[in-house]
Design a protein around this motif. Structure first.
Motif, PDB file in Angstrom:
ATOM      1  N   SER A  70      -8.311  -0.395   4.426  1.00 22.35           N
ATOM      2  CA  SER A  70      -7.681   0.276   5.194  1.00 22.35           C
ATOM      3  C   SER A  70      -8.580   1.215   5.939  1.00 22.35           C
ATOM      4  CB  SER A  70      -6.353   1.174   4.932  1.00 22.35           C
ATOM      5  OG  SER A  70      -6.111   1.958   5.618  1.00 22.35           O
ATOM      6  N   PHE A  71      -9.447   1.957   5.324  1.00 15.54           N
ATOM      7  CA  PHE A  71     -10.296   2.965   6.027  1.00 15.54           C
ATOM      8  C   PHE A  71     -11.697   2.302   6.535  1.00 15.54           C
ATOM      9  CE2 PHE A  71      -7.630   6.102   3.701  1.00 15.54           C
ATOM     10  CZ  PHE A  71      -7.150   6.644   4.836  1.00 15.54           C
ATOM     11  N   ASP A 128       0.944  -1.372   0.060  1.00 17.23           N
ATOM     12  CA  ASP A 128       0.057  -0.223  -0.098  1.00 17.23           C
ATOM     13  C   ASP A 128       0.827   1.238   0.040  1.00 17.23           C
ATOM     14  OD1 ASP A 128      -2.456  -1.347  -0.057  1.00 17.23           O
ATOM     15  OD2 ASP A 128      -2.904  -0.773   2.204  1.00 17.23           O
ATOM     16  N   SER A 140      -7.404  -1.587  -1.729  1.00 13.69           N
ATOM     17  CA  SER A 140      -6.671  -1.451  -0.441  1.00 13.69           C
ATOM     18  C   SER A 140      -6.918  -0.323   0.553  1.00 13.69           C
ATOM     19  CB  SER A 140      -5.076  -1.366  -0.824  1.00 13.69           C
ATOM     20  OG  SER A 140      -4.769  -2.178  -1.993  1.00 13.69           O
ATOM     21  N   TRP A 141      -6.944   0.942  -0.122  1.00 14.44           N
ATOM     22  CA  TRP A 141      -7.578   2.023   0.897  1.00 14.44           C
ATOM     23  C   TRP A 141      -8.794   1.844   1.449  1.00 14.44           C
ATOM     24  CZ3 TRP A 141      -5.453   5.654  -3.377  1.00 14.44           C
ATOM     25  CH2 TRP A 141      -4.085   5.587  -3.651  1.00 14.44           C
TER      26      TRP A 141
END
Lengths: 173, 173
Positions: free
Chosen positions: B159-160, A66, B155-156
């Motif tokens: 993650s969030f 990432d 991915s983000w």
């Protein structure tokens, strides 16, 4: 999914670019496969190989992919727009959020007004609208602004005021 | 406004950091005043002095202050969040724009429906609502997305998804 050029005979894109031997423990190899040479070239040009290597060593292995991808995104944005880089995108998006929020508030106010005129006794409808309005009022919008302030807004505002498609013909003053 | 430490006896923050003599034509001096040592330290740590110097020399003098400020913003974001840097902000803001746009579309649809039920013959009201809806439909939203794509959204998003205040209790699935 991170590639692993260690298992092939090709050096990773980083080692090929830096003209060095790609060893089995190369920090770059899993994230810079040889088939994406521009990804490393961009990151190297903006951040430098040494800074990227240091950063990767400071974070957990499962977060490195990432990190590399976000660095590659930032690097590409900076190469496309050397003055503002991806901070220009933040500025545009923040103004878009403000504009949409204002528009939503105005539309909700219209809806409440028309509904209370049309259905004076319908408390279910006005309650439903009240819930929708409260989703976006105040707190969550404030949180995103507190977390990602734009300290140099005035310069970017001037820069984007004339030529950005986001500002064209939106009908706002 | 860019400072100009050349006119004082103090070297600029960059030359002080790099322990070198600050000459009258120092490329850093107008943008890294001695009273802001962290600004240069951050930019140096993330981008490297050499890369910043090259970038400043490649752009017009009247754009250098904006460039330095956007670099300082990116550097600070990367130091605070080594994995996502300011790309994390772009991801959050993009999702906020999508959510607000959906909410605005739904509210406008409600408004149109209630208005057409309440005032079947009032074409002025429905025309007014139609104008408001058309401001945000399609094109301008598409333009900002085309200009600032997030190629690594999944991915983000992961993650969030759990820990960001922007996602807390918004009532959406």
């Amino acid at each position: 999914m991170a590639s692993s050029s260690n298992y092939s005979n090709s050096p990773c894109a980083a080692c090929k670019f830096l003209r060095r031997k790609c060893l089995p423990d190369c920090i770059f190899a899993p994230y810079f496969p040889p088939e994406e040479p521009h990804k490393f070239a961009n990151v190297h040009k903006i951040f430098g190989a040494s800074n990227v290597s240091k950063l990767l060593n400071e974070i957990q292995p499962d977060q490195r992919e990432d990190a590399v991808n976000s660095l590659a995104y930032e690097a590409e944005a900076r190469l496309k727009d050397p003055v503002y880089g991806c901070v220009g995108a933040i500025s545009v998006l923040q103004r878009q959020v403000i504009r949409l929020q204002k528009e939503l508030d105005a539309t909700n106010a219209d809806l409440m007004r028309y509904a209370s005129n049309a259905f004076p006794g319908n408390s279910g409808l006005t309650n439903q609208m009240g819930r929708r309005m409260s989703q976006y009022s105040g707190s969550s919008f404030g949180q995103i602004y507190d977390q990602y302030p734009t300290p140099y807004t005035s310069s970017w505002d001037n820069s984007f005021s004339g030529d950005h498609p986001d500002n064209a013909g939106d009908g706002n003053p």
